[in-house]
Design a protein around this motif. Sequence first.
Motif, mmCIF file in Angstrom:
data_model
loop_
_atom_site.group_PDB
_atom_site.id
_atom_site.type_symbol
_atom_site.label_atom_id
_atom_site.label_comp_id
_atom_site.label_asym_id
_atom_site.label_seq_id
_atom_site.Cartn_x
_atom_site.Cartn_y
_atom_site.Cartn_z
ATOM 1 N N SER A 66 23.560 56.667 41.306
ATOM 2 C CA SER A 66 23.938 55.254 41.103
ATOM 3 C C SER A 66 24.537 55.055 39.717
ATOM 4 C CB SER A 66 22.728 54.319 41.221
ATOM 5 O OG SER A 66 21.701 54.852 41.962
ATOM 6 N N LYS A 67 25.288 53.977 39.617
ATOM 7 C CA LYS A 67 25.904 53.663 38.330
ATOM 8 C C LYS A 67 25.565 52.238 37.898
ATOM 9 C CE LYS A 67 29.717 56.899 38.543
ATOM 10 N NZ LYS A 67 28.996 57.901 39.246
ATOM 11 N N LEU A 68 25.621 52.021 36.610
ATOM 12 C CA LEU A 68 25.422 50.683 36.068
ATOM 13 C C LEU A 68 26.740 50.190 35.485
ATOM 14 C CD1 LEU A 68 22.081 51.207 34.101
ATOM 15 C CD2 LEU A 68 22.335 50.209 36.367
ATOM 16 N N PHE A 69 26.915 48.878 35.488
ATOM 17 C CA PHE A 69 28.119 48.319 34.850
ATOM 18 C C PHE A 69 28.055 48.559 33.363
ATOM 19 C CE2 PHE A 69 27.491 45.303 38.436
ATOM 20 C CZ PHE A 69 28.542 45.771 39.189
ATOM 21 N N PHE A 70 29.153 48.955 32.830
ATOM 22 C CA PHE A 70 29.184 49.306 31.419
ATOM 23 C C PHE A 70 30.495 48.797 30.848
ATOM 24 C CE2 PHE A 70 30.257 52.808 28.306
ATOM 25 C CZ PHE A 70 29.363 52.386 27.339
ATOM 26 N N SER A 71 30.427 47.850 29.944
ATOM 27 C CA SER A 71 31.676 47.433 29.310
ATOM 28 C C SER A 71 31.510 47.446 27.808
ATOM 29 C CB SER A 71 32.120 46.059 29.789
ATOM 30 O OG SER A 71 31.051 45.316 30.263
ATOM 31 N N PRO A 72 31.797 48.571 27.202
ATOM 32 C CA PRO A 72 31.620 48.680 25.763
ATOM 33 C C PRO A 72 32.568 47.723 25.059
ATOM 34 C CG PRO A 72 32.867 50.550 26.584
ATOM 35 C CD PRO A 72 32.435 49.770 27.768
ATOM 36 N N SER A 73 32.279 47.448 23.848
ATOM 37 C CA SER A 73 32.990 46.425 23.084
ATOM 38 C C SER A 73 34.496 46.557 23.116
ATOM 39 C CB SER A 73 32.509 46.473 21.638
ATOM 40 O OG SER A 73 33.054 45.400 20.932
ATOM 41 N N THR A 74 35.092 46.112 24.202
ATOM 42 C CA THR A 74 36.540 46.149 24.296
ATOM 43 C C THR A 74 37.050 44.725 24.172
ATOM 44 O OG1 THR A 74 36.220 46.069 26.669
ATOM 45 C CG2 THR A 74 36.822 48.203 25.732
ATOM 46 N N THR A 75 36.828 44.182 23.007
ATOM 47 C CA THR A 75 37.271 42.816 22.763
ATOM 48 C C THR A 75 38.778 42.767 22.882
ATOM 49 O OG1 THR A 75 35.638 43.032 21.044
ATOM 50 C CG2 THR A 75 36.671 40.913 21.265
ATOM 51 N N SER A 76 39.255 42.065 23.889
ATOM 52 C CA SER A 76 40.699 42.080 24.107
ATOM 53 C C SER A 76 41.331 40.854 23.481
ATOM 54 C CB SER A 76 40.997 42.119 25.600
ATOM 55 O OG SER A 76 40.621 40.903 26.179
ATOM 56 N N THR A 77 42.543 41.037 23.010
ATOM 57 C CA THR A 77 43.224 39.919 22.370
ATOM 58 C C THR A 77 43.920 39.049 23.403
ATOM 59 O OG1 THR A 77 44.984 41.485 21.964
ATOM 60 C CG2 THR A 77 43.616 40.882 20.078
ATOM 61 N N LYS A 78 44.089 39.574 24.597
ATOM 62 C CA LYS A 78 44.848 38.815 25.601
ATOM 63 C C LYS A 78 44.137 37.521 25.994
ATOM 64 C CE LYS A 78 43.416 40.275 30.171
ATOM 65 N NZ LYS A 78 43.246 41.338 31.075
ATOM 66 N N HIS A 79 42.818 37.472 25.737
ATOM 67 C CA HIS A 79 42.079 36.281 26.112
ATOM 68 C C HIS A 79 42.074 35.210 25.030
ATOM 69 C CE1 HIS A 79 40.570 37.910 29.782
ATOM 70 N NE2 HIS A 79 40.079 38.965 29.173
ATOM 71 N N GLN A 80 42.458 35.599 23.836
ATOM 72 C CA GLN A 80 42.159 34.720 22.725
ATOM 73 C C GLN A 80 42.919 33.397 22.734
ATOM 74 O OE1 GLN A 80 42.204 36.933 19.099
ATOM 75 N NE2 GLN A 80 40.390 38.067 19.690
ATOM 76 N N ARG A 81 42.132 32.345 22.611
ATOM 77 C CA ARG A 81 42.662 30.991 22.502
ATOM 78 C C ARG A 81 41.851 30.276 21.451
ATOM 79 N NH1 ARG A 81 43.175 28.605 28.523
ATOM 80 N NH2 ARG A 81 42.084 26.929 27.466
ATOM 81 N N SER A 82 42.352 29.109 21.028
ATOM 82 C CA SER A 82 41.603 28.423 19.974
ATOM 83 C C SER A 82 40.336 27.768 20.519
ATOM 84 C CB SER A 82 42.493 27.401 19.284
ATOM 85 O OG SER A 82 42.869 26.424 20.229
ATOM 86 N N THR A 83 40.358 27.367 21.780
ATOM 87 C CA THR A 83 39.131 26.869 22.402
ATOM 88 C C THR A 83 39.201 26.978 23.923
ATOM 89 O OG1 THR A 83 37.546 25.049 22.536
ATOM 90 C CG2 THR A 83 39.853 24.440 22.595
ATOM 91 N N TYR A 84 38.038 27.100 24.539
ATOM 92 C CA TYR A 84 37.947 27.115 25.993
ATOM 93 C C TYR A 84 37.149 25.917 26.487
ATOM 94 C CZ TYR A 84 39.774 31.851 26.145
ATOM 95 O OH TYR A 84 40.578 32.943 26.045
#
Length: 436
Positions: A66-84
């Motif tokens: 079995s596997k576990l979800f793993f999302s290491p710190s891949t802070t992406s810039t494509k999401h960045q906005r001034s506010t959500y």
Amino acid sequence: MAEELTDTDNMQFVEAIQVTEKKKLCLRCGNNREELFFRSPCSRCNKEECLYCRNCIMMGKITECSKLFFSPSTTSTKHQRSTYLAWKGELSLGQKVASDKLHQAVKDKKDLLLWAVAGSGKTEMMFKGMNEVLINGGRLCVASPRVDVCLELFPRLQQVFPDVEMVCLYGDSADVYNGERFVVATTHQLVRFCEAFDVVFIDEVDAFPYAKDPFLEYAVQKAQLSTGCSIFITATPDRKWQKECDRGKRNFVKVPARYHRKQLPVPKKVWIGDWKKGLQKGNVSKITIQWIRQKLSEGCPVLLFFPEIKVMLQVAIILEKMGFGPLLTVHSADPERKEKVQQMRDGTIRLLCSTTILERGVTFTNVQVGVFGSEGRIFTESALVQISGRAGRKMEYPRGDVLFFHDGVSKNMALAISQIKMMNKLGKRQGLLDEE
Ligand SMILES: [Zn+2]
Ligand SMILES: [Zn+2]
């Protein structure tokens, strides 16, 4: 777990059981004791001897395939906005203090206990901190031990953050995880994640099952990035946490007042003598009966708590014989629980008898609260504080009775009352309460 995924493009995985020559480690529960690993034929990988962990088997079998979800710190810039944040509401003074402190904790990546009384509006206090995670391209999870809470929270958060991909995960939810940045989930679902979130918000941290389950504590730790932090939210931290706050050993913020700026109702102790004996003879104390009658005649709904199902049913029968009706009883295994709570909300019934199952999460307008046999051991300090928190929640009806009908004051009753009084005092001192 992994096979539930439909779109795995951006997701990474990690082996649930790490095996090296020297030792084995279950990443789900942290178990590394050799004697707790077993082998059995596996339908997933078809191996005759697939390794699995016995330590966390009650959460479902986790095998080496079995596997576990793993999302290491891949802070992406494509999401960045001034506010959500699309919320335009206004915070009360107490909410604002907490909101700012929480925001700072998220910025500093520091754990925080948000100790907010029932009816203070804790959800709104989290928005700013959540937004902070999102504008930095991070991921967050809001976990609650109760499915009802997740289901209520999810649509609300979707409105508040309309442009963020969001998913709601619980035991039998149809939703699968596709790497959404914003996850609302039951605490049990956290075991499926490994270093996946910048911030984990844990609601009702004192409630079952988190408090009693060390695996879940581990699961929370593991679900967040090593550089991340947790925000713990509760109206009733346990004694240990309260002491840590007092001694300056825990970063916390207290919200002692409700958003409507009226004091928390302080429970009154009412001695009713040996009520067990009374029940055997088919009697409920006069003083309890009179109170119920009076409140119902004033047009208020009455919510009665009981230490055991058996006691509740005995009292309910007596009340019905006396002409109090229609009334309903509800307990944890009751399949009609939801419908009954709704009937009370709609006002089609005025008298609801309950075990501690309704101690939190429910709001009934102008409800009057009685705790029958409040000295019972099931009524812990936090249970009694939560129960008392059912009264006076609405702006239009900020007051309400909370009566502890007892045969001898327990330590928990005394602690609960002093905790509530302390909050009122603090609220007054901080200018969060209107003059009475
Ligand atoms: Zn395990
Ligand atoms: Zn296998």
